[in-house]
Design a protein around this motif. Structure first.
Motif, PDB file in Angstrom:
ATOM      1  N   VAL A  14      -3.849  -1.755  14.435  1.00 13.83           N
ATOM      2  CA  VAL A  14      -2.924  -0.328  15.078  1.00 13.83           C
ATOM      3  C   VAL A  14      -1.677  -0.253  14.571  1.00 13.83           C
ATOM      4  N   ALA A  15      -0.896  -1.230  14.141  1.00 15.05           N
ATOM      5  CA  ALA A  15       0.403  -1.139  13.692  1.00 15.05           C
ATOM      6  C   ALA A  15       0.467  -0.651  12.262  1.00 15.05           C
ATOM      7  N   GLY A  16      -0.520  -1.383  11.465  1.00 16.08           N
ATOM      8  CA  GLY A  16      -0.596  -1.160  10.311  1.00 16.08           C
ATOM      9  C   GLY A  16      -1.188   0.159   9.981  1.00 16.08           C
ATOM     10  N   ALA A  17      -2.004   0.713  10.642  1.00 16.26           N
ATOM     11  CA  ALA A  17      -2.705   2.021  10.228  1.00 16.26           C
ATOM     12  C   ALA A  17      -1.674   3.205  10.873  1.00 16.26           C
ATOM     13  N   LEU A  18      -0.997   2.854  11.931  1.00 17.02           N
ATOM     14  CA  LEU A  18      -0.088   3.803  12.459  1.00 17.02           C
ATOM     15  C   LEU A  18       1.141   3.877  11.313  1.00 17.02           C
ATOM     16  N   TYR A  19       1.539   2.771  10.871  1.00 15.36           N
ATOM     17  CA  TYR A  19       2.621   3.151   9.855  1.00 15.36           C
ATOM     18  C   TYR A  19       2.370   3.652   8.568  1.00 15.36           C
ATOM     19  N   TRP A  20       1.187   3.436   8.311  1.00 13.86           N
ATOM     20  CA  TRP A  20       0.471   4.089   6.956  1.00 13.86           C
ATOM     21  C   TRP A  20       0.519   5.576   7.097  1.00 13.86           C
ATOM     22  N   PHE A  72       0.713  -1.108  -0.092  1.00 10.12           N
ATOM     23  CA  PHE A  72      -0.136   0.067  -0.113  1.00 10.12           C
ATOM     24  C   PHE A  72       0.778   1.373  -0.062  1.00 10.12           C
ATOM     25  N   VAL A  73       2.156   1.268   0.536  1.00 10.50           N
ATOM     26  CA  VAL A  73       2.871   2.438   0.483  1.00 10.50           C
ATOM     27  C   VAL A  73       3.807   2.525  -0.728  1.00 10.50           C
ATOM     28  N   ARG A  74       4.674   1.462  -0.540  1.00 12.83           N
ATOM     29  CA  ARG A  74       5.866   1.542  -1.676  1.00 12.83           C
ATOM     30  C   ARG A  74       5.252   0.704  -2.838  1.00 12.83           C
ATOM     31  N   ARG A  75       4.321  -0.135  -2.622  1.00 10.11           N
ATOM     32  CA  ARG A  75       3.780  -0.880  -3.933  1.00 10.11           C
ATOM     33  C   ARG A  75       4.755  -1.672  -4.578  1.00 10.11           C
ATOM     34  N   GLY A  76       5.675  -2.234  -3.724  1.00  8.88           N
ATOM     35  CA  GLY A  76       6.848  -2.945  -4.346  1.00  8.88           C
ATOM     36  C   GLY A  76       8.085  -2.582  -5.118  1.00  8.88           C
ATOM     37  N   GLN A  77       7.843  -1.048  -4.719  1.00  3.52           N
ATOM     38  CA  GLN A  77       9.127  -0.306  -5.615  1.00  3.52           C
ATOM     39  C   GLN A  77      10.088  -0.035  -4.476  1.00  3.52           C
ATOM     40  N   TYR A  78      11.369  -0.554  -4.543  1.00  2.00           N
ATOM     41  CA  TYR A  78      12.403  -0.515  -3.327  1.00  2.00           C
ATOM     42  C   TYR A  78      13.755  -0.058  -4.571  1.00  2.00           C
TER      43      TYR A  78
END
Length: 459
Positions: free
Chosen positions: A428-434, A361-367
């Motif tokens: 909680v962890a997923g939403a906070l990181y997002w 959801f954040v980097r969408r596999g792009q690193y």
């Protein structure tokens, strides 16, 4: 993983994760669940639901492998930092390897003691040496071994299942559901989900050799279905075996007693077959523990992963596991295994949420792959977003946790001992990181991805 070294089919991954649960530890998981207080029927339902739930997240980690060709733990540097990942995720992963191999050690020692009469400690040592040879042979031999074992294991496990269900010895009324009690139901659910989630820190290590054009859905389903089906099968077999054995019997003894009801001597055959499956998993754990130790040291001082270093780290694993197994003893297996799996579940739940949210959801596999190996790169040394989300997620879980005989969180206690922690930590962890990740300069990072050109070349 370079493109020229990519090979294999998603079905190869399926063989790894189908055979992965068809062993003494998988059977023991079912044996332990029936000791948690729910009736056999409610234990079966909780086991099925827990396995489907935990495997869902594990399989999405597997789907990351072909996209980047990186070990799962190394990819975590993008969320936790170059040093942050070793201090948190990698240390927990090492504990995971040692803890599960301790359980394997207890079971392999008991199995060889039952089969040959040798002391449990010597039995573990012999099993560990065989597993070490497989681990040193490496990835290809682990794949081959699991592929060869698949159909023989299906046949033997099916016969054991028949013996357990129709061989007699089940108490009267055992299939009556009885009253539904949420607290033991959730203990079983979290325990089984945690067992399946325990593969997550290294599941993509066995899919990263696939070509990068393998679709996410293919890797997901070839991981999810084999792992969930074989897991549910052997867990439920363990439940039935436990129900048909004397109360308090260890998993190996229970298996032999139940299998011998088909014909005398079949119990020994059943123990041998599931012991062979256990050796394969011990090899995977030894290999993973070795690479994790090397990676942790390499984060502070460059290490060349030679065969000599792999031998040394595998020996360290064997000694550590052997020491812990002696301290625990087979008589305490159920207590040890149940609490170890639950505690590891708590440690990995926030990580799995953060890692999957970042990838999908954040980097969408792009690193920027080269930056993952750069201690002063764009992913930082400590990765405050991942570490902070992890700590807050774990802290929010704590009041909901239930560790049998050791700790019951205040909220769990107020709710009658029901463990809801897994449903707290994930969101909680997923939403906070997002939320924290919204401050990332993803446009700049994607320009670096394009400049590197590695992902374009792979795809």
């Amino acid at each position: 993983m370079p493109l020229e070294e990519r090979h294999g089919k998603p079905a190869n991954v399926g063989a790894i994760w189908f055979v992965g649960s068809l062993n003494l530890t998988g059977l023991a998981t079912g044996v332990v669940t029936l000791s948690m207080g729910a009736s056999l029927v409610w234990t079966v339902i909780a086991t099925v639901l827990g396995s489907l739930f935990g495997t869902f997240f594990m399989a999405f980690h597997s789907a990351q492998g072909p996209q980047l060709g990186l070990p799962q733990l190394v990819q975590s540097r993008a969320q936790f930092g170059y040093l942050g990942a070793p201090f948190t995720v990698w240390v927990f992963a090492l504990v995971n390897y040692v803890a599960f191999n301790t359980s394997d050690a207890l079971l392999s020692g008991q199995a060889l003691n039952m089969l040959t009469g040798i002391p449990n400690g010597l039995g573990y040592a012999l099993a560990a040496v065989v597993a070490a040879v497989i681990a040193l042979l490496g990835y290809e031999w682990i794949h081959r071994l699991n592929k060869w074992l698949t159909w023989p294991f299906v046949v033997i496990t099916a016969v054991i299942t028949g013996a357990a269900l129709f061989g007699g010895g089940m108490p009267d009324g055992v299939w009556e559901a009885g009253p539904f009690e949420l607290a033991p139901f959730m203990l079983v659910f979290v325990f089984v989900a945690g067992f399946q989630l325990g593969w997550a820190p290294y599941v993509s290590d066995y899919s990263r050799y696939l070509r990068p054009d393998v679709p996410v859905r293919s890797t997901f389903w070839w991981t999810y279905l084999p792992s969930a089906v074989s897991g549910i099968w052997v867990f439920l077999l363990g439940v039935v075996v436990s129900a048909g054995a004397p109360e308090g019997a260890d998993p190996v003894t229970a298996l032999k007693l139940v299998a011998d009801r088909l014909f005398h001597g079949f119990g020994a055959i059943a123990v041998v077959v599931l012991l062979v499956g256990l050796l394969s998993i011990m090899a995977i754990n030894q290999c993973g523990g070795s690479l994790t130790m090397i990676s942790i040291v390499d984060s502070f001082r460059p290490v060349k992963p030679t065969k000599a270093i792999r031998v040394v780290t595998i020996v360290i694993m064997m000694v550590a596991v052997g020491t812990v197994s002696v301290l625990v003893g087979i008589d305490q297996f159920n207590w040890f295994f149940a609490n170890v799996v639950v505690v590891l579940t708590y440690l990995f739940i926030p990580w799995t949420a953060i890692n999957l949210v970042d990838f999908f959801f954040v980097r969408r596999g792009q690193y920027v792959v080269r930056e993952i190996f750069n201690p002063n790169g764009i992913y930082g040394r400590w990765g405050w977003r991942g570490n902070l989300a992890y700590l807050i997620g774990l802290a929010c879980m704590a009041p909901f946790m239930v560790i049998t005989g050791l700790y019951v969180g205040p909220v769990a206690d107020a709710l009658g001992g029901v463990d809801y922690s897994i449903f707290v930590g994930l969101p909680v962890a997923g939403a906070l990181y997002w939320v924290f990740a919204r401050s990332l300069d993803l446009a700049a990072e994607r320009r670096l991805v394009q400049e590197e050109g590695l992902l374009d070349a792979l795809h």
